[in-house]
Scaffold this active site. Structure first.
Site, PDB file in Angstrom:
ATOM      1  N   THR A 110       0.839  -1.197   0.000  1.00 54.75           N
ATOM      2  CA  THR A 110       0.000   0.000   0.000  1.00 54.75           C
ATOM      3  C   THR A 110       0.871   1.244   0.000  1.00 54.75           C
ATOM      4  OG1 THR A 110      -0.054   0.299   2.408  1.00 54.75           O
ATOM      5  CG2 THR A 110      -1.719  -1.163   1.444  1.00 54.75           C
ATOM      6  N   ASP A 111       0.337   2.338  -0.539  1.00 60.95           N
ATOM      7  CA  ASP A 111       0.959   3.622  -0.257  1.00 60.95           C
ATOM      8  C   ASP A 111       0.825   3.856   1.244  1.00 60.95           C
ATOM      9  OD1 ASP A 111       2.168   6.091  -0.474  1.00 60.95           O
ATOM     10  OD2 ASP A 111       0.939   6.736  -2.170  1.00 60.95           O
ATOM     11  N   TRP A 112       1.679   4.682   1.799  1.00 60.29           N
ATOM     12  CA  TRP A 112       1.760   4.821   3.253  1.00 60.29           C
ATOM     13  C   TRP A 112       0.451   5.378   3.815  1.00 60.29           C
ATOM     14  CZ3 TRP A 112       5.402   2.343   1.399  1.00 60.29           C
ATOM     15  CH2 TRP A 112       6.485   1.891   2.127  1.00 60.29           C
TER      16      TRP A 112
END
Length: 822
Positions: free
Chosen positions: A228-230
């Protein structure tokens, strides 16, 4: 499964732990099974491994690393070999800093020039972006670590990026927004993919079975890891089912518990979890192999030299009136502009690199044959007007034969997390230019920015050199172009419209509330301008040289074209020859032409070469929404070879047998798309393209706010405290901008204002969990005291459970060690 023998030894708790981060940048380890943590680091154009406390926004400095030109810059080189070499050097530096996964390159399309993160992306064209990205990936991964292509997918605005729902038709999704990712996976062999924050047609991308399973896994054959993106995980179990193996950063075990409960309830099958763990283990074990060998330090000087060469290859000469360039030896030059002393060389946000060395123009001038009459700042960097600085600059300009004027956009204007407000450069810089023009008309402007800008002032300059964001060695690269030591060969990887209202997506950017509609469909960038006959300032693929090139003798075969390219000028130089394909059709609407091949060729004066460009599986294809597959329309195709999308030098025709697919469209209901004039498509026509109703784009202000609503929506919350907090945030943002703290103000906009409430739990590393968030939402929705009690109760409960789990973990670890010793 490759690692079944290890997975069989894991407890369910250990399996769940591997699906979420250990901390901000590391994956979880399981010491007893020999599973180590991976370190993931930002690094599209340089390694950003923070030395102290980690954050996602670039507050804390990182370890020194080479700051290469950004992707938007290197894209102008059209040089795949150069991209591979940069990738190799990035890989070397990542290994030196013990990084397993380098989070880059970014390959989202430049749908709109105002996207605040365009400096991190290659192009408005998916073919060019994909080919260059594949070269970066091969270079990075040749050093034993993994590249991570991002952000998958249709993440083309920064405002509300964690909550916006992108509405796009399937053909446009496939041809424009997924093609670069397809090339990165199939040709680049990328090992990791980062899912984007946004929703796609109603579903968050990391939970979207269509793109994650149907396309990425099954159609493209991707066998790597999706991260995932952060803070970008919405519903963790749904993400795992879709094949999103790793959630970052840590949630301190909160989502691990969700995974365990889902297994026990049958919502998540353990076999699916095991498959995710198997892919995680493959990534961990293969990327740590390099660290079992002797790791060499990289050559800092060599890497700086490559950064300079990359900048030289990427600089674009946009104007050269009266052949004012290159500047003759002994010319008296005035250097004006803050960027000459304090270079604008990279973007802002998570990609900020702490350079090993930073060249600036003033220090590099001694290596040129110019006679410098002096330097003047000329303007305040962040837009404040100063008559005094303009006056000083004009006095200096009057003493020179040529003025070198360094202008562009500042770091606070182009930044992750927010979009630009317009396409203009600051007015104080334009005022400076116009004042100098009155005392000296021999002006050469050097512009630095990461995306397209309007240039109503261009008639005031005789020379225009676009450096983009050229990295730590960009200053010397620009000077070498100005003095003629380097013949510029960069070509624009994006179109430059005359004005923002000419941009086809301008009326649908950004999405301000629930959705953003891609009504222009395929017609972004040159695909729109060339088809709708809209005049541009500079077309896609444009760039001047100090020499001239002649194209001749086009030959078309079944699988390739070839032609002669000759340098007819007096300078050695490189030309980027571009292949475009076009087809007239009443069955499938198409742009007038599309890039399907390119080659950069270096030639000495008088030299001639036959250039060959091969066709591939993407040359003639289109995506048919009826057959749900790639098809090829039978008939004649135009073969166009040129030095830009507008400057076609050679023309030919070829016939293709094609496939016998049914006609996918009703032409009568899609007149804007068949004409190409798709800048202002109405709702009815867009729905005809989508094949469904357009979802509501506005917030329902009568409903309580929930997890995926943003802090900005507190302006109409039922809770007085929430509305008060909203106005405080707005005031602080306004005040910080007023006192010149624009970067800090931007952080508030990015990390608070547009943050969905769930992000508070996902981005705080377990400090604030979802049950506590329930209490906060009660406060927001008008139940102040009930919500506050709930929040405090859940916090005490969380701390108590965490203390208990730590004791339990230590006890179980001691028991395992005792068993092993016994």
């Amino acid at each position: 499964m490759k690692y079944k023998h290890i997975i069989d030894k894991m407890t369910l708790e250990e399996k769940a732990s591997l699906t979420s981060g250990k901390d901000f940048w590391q994956s979880m380890d399981i010491e007893r099974l020999g599973i180590n943590s991976m370190f993931l680091s930002d690094g599209p154009h340089g390694i950003r491994k923070q030395a102290k406390a980690a954050d996602h926004l670039g507050f804390n400095p990182s370890l020194p690393a080479t700051c290469f030109p950004t992707a938007a810059t290197v894209a102008n080189s059209w040089n795949e070999k150069l991209c591979m070499k940069i990738g190799e050097f990035l890989g070397e530096e990542a290994v030196a800093q013990k990084v397993n996964v380098l989070l880059g390159p970014g390959i989202n399309m430049k749908r709109n020039p105002l996207c605040g993160r365009n400096f991190e992306y290659f192009s408005e064209d998916p073919y060019l972006a994909g080919k260059l990205a594949a070269s970066y990936i091969k270079g990075i991964q040749s050093k034993g670590i993994a590249a991570c292509v991002k952000h998958f997918c249709v993440n083309n605005q920064e405002e509300r990026r964690m909550a916006i729902d992108t509405i796009v038709d399937e053909r446009t999704l496939r041809e424009i927004y997924l093609t670069a990712f397809e090339i990165a996976v199939k040709e680049g062999g990328v090992k990791t993919v980062m899912s984007s924050y946004n929703m796609l047609n109603g579903t968050y991308t990391n939970e979207n079975m269509h793109i994650m399973q149907d396309i990425l896994r099954k159609e493209w054959g991707f066998k790597g890891v999706v991260v995932t993106d952060w803070g970008g995980s919405n519903e963790r179990v749904a993400g795992l089912i879709a094949g999103n193996e790793l959630e970052m950063p840590t949630t301190a075990g909160e989502t691990n518990a969700e995974v365990l409960n889902a297994i026990k309830s049958g919502k998540l099958k353990e076999e699916i979890l095991n498959e995710c763990i198997d892919r995680m283990l493959e990534l961990i074990f293969t990327t740590e192999e390099v660290y079992k060998k002797s790791v060499k330090e990289y050559d800092v000087k060599e890497h700086h030299s490559l950064a300079q060469y990359a900048a030289e290859e990427s600089i674009v000469l946009l104007k050269n009136e009266e052949n004012i360039l290159p500047i003759s030896c002994g010319t008296r030059v005035a250097v004006i502009g803050d960027f000459a002393k304090n270079p604008r060389y990279q973007g802002a946000g998570s990609s900020i690199v702490n350079p090993t060395k930073l060249d600036n123009t003033l220090n590099c001038l001694k290596n040129t044959n110019f006679i410098t009459v002096g330097y003047a700042q000329g303007f305040e960097r962040y837009g404040k007007k100063s008559d005094k600085l303009i006056k000083e600059a004009c006095k200096l300009a009057a003493q020179a034969e040529v003025v070198l004027l360094y202008i562009g956009l500042d770091e606070a204007t182009e930044a992750e997390g927010l979009d630009r407000q317009d396409m203009k450069i600051p007015q104080n810089q334009i005022d400076l230019l116009e004042a100098i023009y009155k005392v000296n008309t021999n002006i050469i402007a050097v512009i630095s920015c990461g995306s397209a800008v309007e240039m109503p002032w261009i008639s005031k300059v005789k020379g225009l050199v676009h450096a983009y964001l050229s990295g730590q060695a960009g200053a010397m690269a620009v000077l070498r172009v100005l003095c003629g030591e380097v013949n510029p060969s960069g070509k624009l990887a994006e179109s430059y419209p005359l004005q923002y209202k000419d941009v086809p997506s301008s009326s649908n950017f950004p999405g301000k509330e629930k959705t953003v509609e891609y009504r222009e469909a395929l017609y972004i960038g040159y695909r729109y301008y060339d088809t709708a006959d809209v005049e541009v300032l500079f077309p896609f693929g444009y760039g001047l040289s100090y020499t001239n090139f002649e194209y001749s003798d086009l030959k078309i075969e079944n699988d390739k074209i070839s032609f002669f390219l000759k340098n007819t000028g007096k300078f050695s130089g490189a030309e980027v020859a571009q292949l475009y394909i076009g087809k007239s059709s009443d069955i499938v609407f198409r742009p007038k032409k599309e890039l399907k091949g390119f080659k950069k060729v270096f030639l000495k004066p008088g030299e001639i070469k036959r250039v060959t460009i091969n066709f591939d599986d993407k040359t003639f294809r289109y995506y048919n929404v009826l057959t749900d597959s790639w098809e090829e329309e039978p008939g004649e195709y135009n073969i166009l070879v040129g030095s830009s999308s507008k400057d076609i030098k050679l023309f030919g025709v070829t016939s293709r047998k094609g496939t016998s697919a049914p006609a996918p469209y009703d032409k009568n209901s899609l007149s804007s798309y068949f004409s190409g004039k798709a800048a202002n498509v109405d709702t009815m026509e867009f729905e005809a393209l989508l094949g469904r109703k357009v979802p509501k784009s506005k917030w329902d202000k009568s409903k309580p706010l929930g997890y995926n609503d943003t802090v900005a929506q507190c302006q109409y919350a039922k809770g007085l405290a929430a509305r008060f907090a909203f106005h405080i945030i707005e005031f602080v943002y306004w005040f910080l901008k007023k006192i010149g703290k624009r970067s800090t103000a931007n952080v508030i906009m990015m990390s608070i204002y547009h943050m969905p409430f769930r992000g508070i739990a996902r981005m705080t590393g377990g400090v604030f969990n979802m049950p506590m968030l329930d209490g906060l939402l009660m406060v927001v929705n008008g139940q102040f005291f009930k919500g506050l009690r709930h929040l405090l109760r859940e916090r005490r409960k969380m701390l108590k459970e965490r203390s208990k789990s730590v004791k339990s973990f230590k006890a179980s670890k001691t028991k395992v060690q005792a068993t092993q010793e016994g």
